[in-house]
Write a protein that holds these residues in place. Structure first.
Motif, PDB file in Angstrom:
ATOM      1  N   LEU A 269       0.795  -1.219   0.000  1.00 24.77           N
ATOM      2  CA  LEU A 269       0.000   0.000   0.000  1.00 24.77           C
ATOM      3  C   LEU A 269       0.839   1.288   0.000  1.00 24.77           C
ATOM      4  N   ARG A 270       1.905   1.314   0.799  1.00 28.62           N
ATOM      5  CA  ARG A 270       2.709   2.540   0.911  1.00 28.62           C
ATOM      6  C   ARG A 270       3.320   2.934  -0.442  1.00 28.62           C
ATOM      7  N   LYS A 271       3.966   1.974  -1.109  1.00 19.97           N
ATOM      8  CA  LYS A 271       4.584   2.245  -2.420  1.00 19.97           C
ATOM      9  C   LYS A 271       3.536   2.632  -3.450  1.00 19.97           C
ATOM     10  N   PHE A 272       2.390   1.952  -3.384  1.00 23.67           N
ATOM     11  CA  PHE A 272       1.289   2.206  -4.319  1.00 23.67           C
ATOM     12  C   PHE A 272       0.809   3.656  -4.189  1.00 23.67           C
TER      13      PHE A 272
ATOM     14  N   PHE B 112       3.192  16.405   2.964  1.00 25.46           N
ATOM     15  CA  PHE B 112       2.574  15.095   2.819  1.00 25.46           C
ATOM     16  C   PHE B 112       3.137  14.171   3.897  1.00 25.46           C
ATOM     17  N   ILE B 113       2.243  13.631   4.732  1.00 22.82           N
ATOM     18  CA  ILE B 113       2.658  12.773   5.852  1.00 22.82           C
ATOM     19  C   ILE B 113       2.136  11.359   5.605  1.00 22.82           C
ATOM     20  N   ASP B 114       3.053  10.419   5.411  1.00 19.09           N
ATOM     21  CA  ASP B 114       2.681   9.033   5.135  1.00 19.09           C
ATOM     22  C   ASP B 114       2.886   8.188   6.392  1.00 19.09           C
ATOM     23  N   LYS B 115       1.765   7.790   7.004  1.00 19.47           N
ATOM     24  CA  LYS B 115       1.841   7.001   8.245  1.00 19.47           C
ATOM     25  C   LYS B 115       1.601   5.512   8.008  1.00 19.47           C
ATOM     26  N   ILE B 116       1.679   5.100   6.737  1.00 16.63           N
ATOM     27  CA  ILE B 116       1.449   3.692   6.419  1.00 16.63           C
ATOM     28  C   ILE B 116       2.762   2.920   6.537  1.00 16.63           C
TER      29      ILE B 116
ATOM     30  N   PRO C 105       5.672   0.309   5.842  1.00 16.11           N
ATOM     31  CA  PRO C 105       6.127  -0.209   4.540  1.00 16.11           C
ATOM     32  C   PRO C 105       5.664  -1.624   4.225  1.00 16.11           C
ATOM     33  N   ASP C 106       5.390  -2.431   5.253  1.00 14.24           N
ATOM     34  CA  ASP C 106       5.042  -3.839   5.003  1.00 14.24           C
ATOM     35  C   ASP C 106       3.538  -4.096   4.873  1.00 14.24           C
ATOM     36  N   VAL C 107       2.726  -3.043   4.941  1.00 12.58           N
ATOM     37  CA  VAL C 107       1.268  -3.230   4.847  1.00 12.58           C
ATOM     38  C   VAL C 107       0.891  -3.670   3.429  1.00 12.58           C
ATOM     39  N   GLU C 108       0.199  -4.804   3.330  1.00 15.03           N
ATOM     40  CA  GLU C 108      -0.248  -5.322   2.036  1.00 15.03           C
ATOM     41  C   GLU C 108      -1.759  -5.513   2.033  1.00 15.03           C
ATOM     42  N   VAL C 109      -2.371  -5.225   0.882  1.00 11.64           N
ATOM     43  CA  VAL C 109      -3.802  -5.473   0.724  1.00 11.64           C
ATOM     44  C   VAL C 109      -4.013  -6.218  -0.591  1.00 11.64           C
ATOM     45  N   VAL C 110      -5.116  -6.957  -0.671  1.00  8.67           N
ATOM     46  CA  VAL C 110      -5.470  -7.669  -1.900  1.00  8.67           C
ATOM     47  C   VAL C 110      -6.695  -6.986  -2.490  1.00  8.67           C
ATOM     48  N   CYS C 111      -6.536  -6.435  -3.702  1.00  6.17           N
ATOM     49  CA  CYS C 111      -7.661  -5.711  -4.305  1.00  6.17           C
ATOM     50  C   CYS C 111      -7.434  -5.541  -5.807  1.00  6.17           C
ATOM     51  N   ASP C 112      -8.418  -4.927  -6.477  1.00  2.00           N
ATOM     52  CA  ASP C 112      -8.290  -4.597  -7.891  1.00  2.00           C
ATOM     53  C   ASP C 112      -7.456  -3.322  -8.003  1.00  2.00           C
ATOM     54  N   GLU C 113      -6.286  -3.446  -8.628  1.00  3.36           N
ATOM     55  CA  GLU C 113      -5.322  -2.341  -8.662  1.00  3.36           C
ATOM     56  C   GLU C 113      -5.871  -1.074  -9.313  1.00  3.36           C
ATOM     57  N   LYS C 114      -6.504  -1.207 -10.484  1.00  5.36           N
ATOM     58  CA  LYS C 114      -6.997  -0.033 -11.209  1.00  5.36           C
ATOM     59  C   LYS C 114      -8.095   0.678 -10.432  1.00  5.36           C
ATOM     60  N   LYS C 115      -8.956  -0.131  -9.798  1.00  2.00           N
ATOM     61  CA  LYS C 115     -10.068   0.482  -9.058  1.00  2.00           C
ATOM     62  C   LYS C 115      -9.588   1.173  -7.782  1.00  2.00           C
ATOM     63  N   LEU C 116      -8.601   0.564  -7.119  1.00  2.00           N
ATOM     64  CA  LEU C 116      -8.036   1.210  -5.933  1.00  2.00           C
ATOM     65  C   LEU C 116      -7.353   2.517  -6.332  1.00  2.00           C
ATOM     66  N   GLN C 117      -6.713   2.507  -7.496  1.00  2.00           N
ATOM     67  CA  GLN C 117      -6.059   3.737  -7.977  1.00  2.00           C
ATOM     68  C   GLN C 117      -7.087   4.846  -8.193  1.00  2.00           C
ATOM     69  N   HIS C 118      -8.256   4.489  -8.751  1.00  2.00           N
ATOM     70  CA  HIS C 118      -9.336   5.469  -8.941  1.00  2.00           C
ATOM     71  C   HIS C 118      -9.733   6.100  -7.606  1.00  2.00           C
ATOM     72  N   ILE C 119      -9.924   5.267  -6.594  1.00  2.00           N
ATOM     73  CA  ILE C 119     -10.364   5.759  -5.282  1.00  2.00           C
ATOM     74  C   ILE C 119      -9.330   6.716  -4.691  1.00  2.00           C
ATOM     75  N   ILE C 120      -8.081   6.250  -4.611  1.00  2.00           N
ATOM     76  CA  ILE C 120      -7.048   7.042  -3.929  1.00  2.00           C
ATOM     77  C   ILE C 120      -6.698   8.304  -4.719  1.00  2.00           C
ATOM     78  N   SER C 121      -6.666   8.206  -6.063  1.00  2.00           N
ATOM     79  CA  SER C 121      -6.377   9.385  -6.891  1.00  2.00           C
ATOM     80  C   SER C 121      -7.416  10.474  -6.666  1.00  2.00           C
ATOM     81  N   ASN C 122      -8.689  10.061  -6.616  1.00  2.00           N
ATOM     82  CA  ASN C 122      -9.751  11.042  -6.410  1.00  2.00           C
ATOM     83  C   ASN C 122      -9.666  11.696  -5.032  1.00  2.00           C
TER      84      ASN C 122
END
Length: 228
Positions: A80-83, A102-106, A108-125
């Motif tokens: 998630l952090r790199k993404f 910009f403060i990133d509190k995630i 580095p080892d946090v991983e999630v399983v999801c649809d990459e393109k759709k997650l990108q839509h959510i976070i970008s917005n």
């Protein structure tokens, strides 16, 4: 059918605004304003800005169409952090211009399983809103928590905030919290609707908390997919 008619009517109304501005300023330039360099330069800037807003709106409509007709998801494991850092790079010019921290509190080892393109839509917005409505010298903070049955993502900005009565409606298509504010910033009220549609497809929740003049936090909660 009524919802579709309302949507088409709203799209038509929203498309009309930038198209009318582009046409009006172009006609004024051709009628003689081109001879006044200062005025011409100002008008061309407005035309460029309106064309950008038009492009954003068309892209949002296309995204919404794809999401509404999506046949399924392609789940992958994501760090998630790199993404998120890759997404933030797109906004660096605007972040630098507004001197936003910009403060990133995630972790580095946090991983999630999801649809990459759709997650990108959510976070970008959500990132776009956090930058767009933030104050100069403000901050954006992201964090994530992984539970046994779901994972939770939070993005918090130090912007002007959203009124309590608007919080429940900001995910409606074309709902404007403040039309004058949205005209200034180019907001069309479609981006959050797109994010909400994706989250619902994943049987999750998205909601906001806010204090006027202090902060706005968007929270996304998505059920955990089985590990790949």
């Amino acid at each position: 059918a009524q919802m579709q008619r309302d949507f088409v009517a709203n799209v038509g109304h929203e498309l009309k605004t930038p198209v009318t501005a582009i046409r009006g300023f172009s006609e004024t330039l051709l009628e003689g304003a081109l001879d006044d360099k200062e005025t011409a330069s100002e008008f061309v800037k407005i035309i460029l800005e309106q064309s950008k807003q038009l492009t954003d709106l068309i892209n949002d409509i296309l995204s919404l169409s794809k999401i509404d007709t999506s046949k399924g998801d392609t789940f992958v494991k994501i760090k998630l952090r790199k993404f998120i850092e890759r997404i933030v790079q797109q906004f660096e010019p605007a972040i630098g211009e507004k001197k936003i921290s910009f403060i990133d509190k995630i972790a580095p080892d946090v991983e999630v399983v999801c649809d990459e393109k759709k997650l990108q839509h959510i976070i970008s917005n959500l990132m776009q809103n956090a930058v767009r409505y933030n104050k100069k010298g403000g901050s954006i903070e992201v964090s994530a928590v992984i539970f046994e049955n779901e994972w939770c993502f939070l993005i918090k900005d130090t912007g002007q905030g959203i009124k309590h009565e608007d919080l429940g409606r900001i995910f409606e298509r074309f709902y404007r919290v403040d039309s004058s504010r949205d005209r200034e910033t180019g907001g069309y009220g479609l981006g959050l609707s797109i994010a909400s549609s994706i989250v619902k497809q994943h049987k999750g929740k998205i909601y906001a908390k806010s204090n006027i003049g202090e902060f706005t936090s968007f929270i996304v909660e998505i059920p955990q997919q089985s590990s790949l």
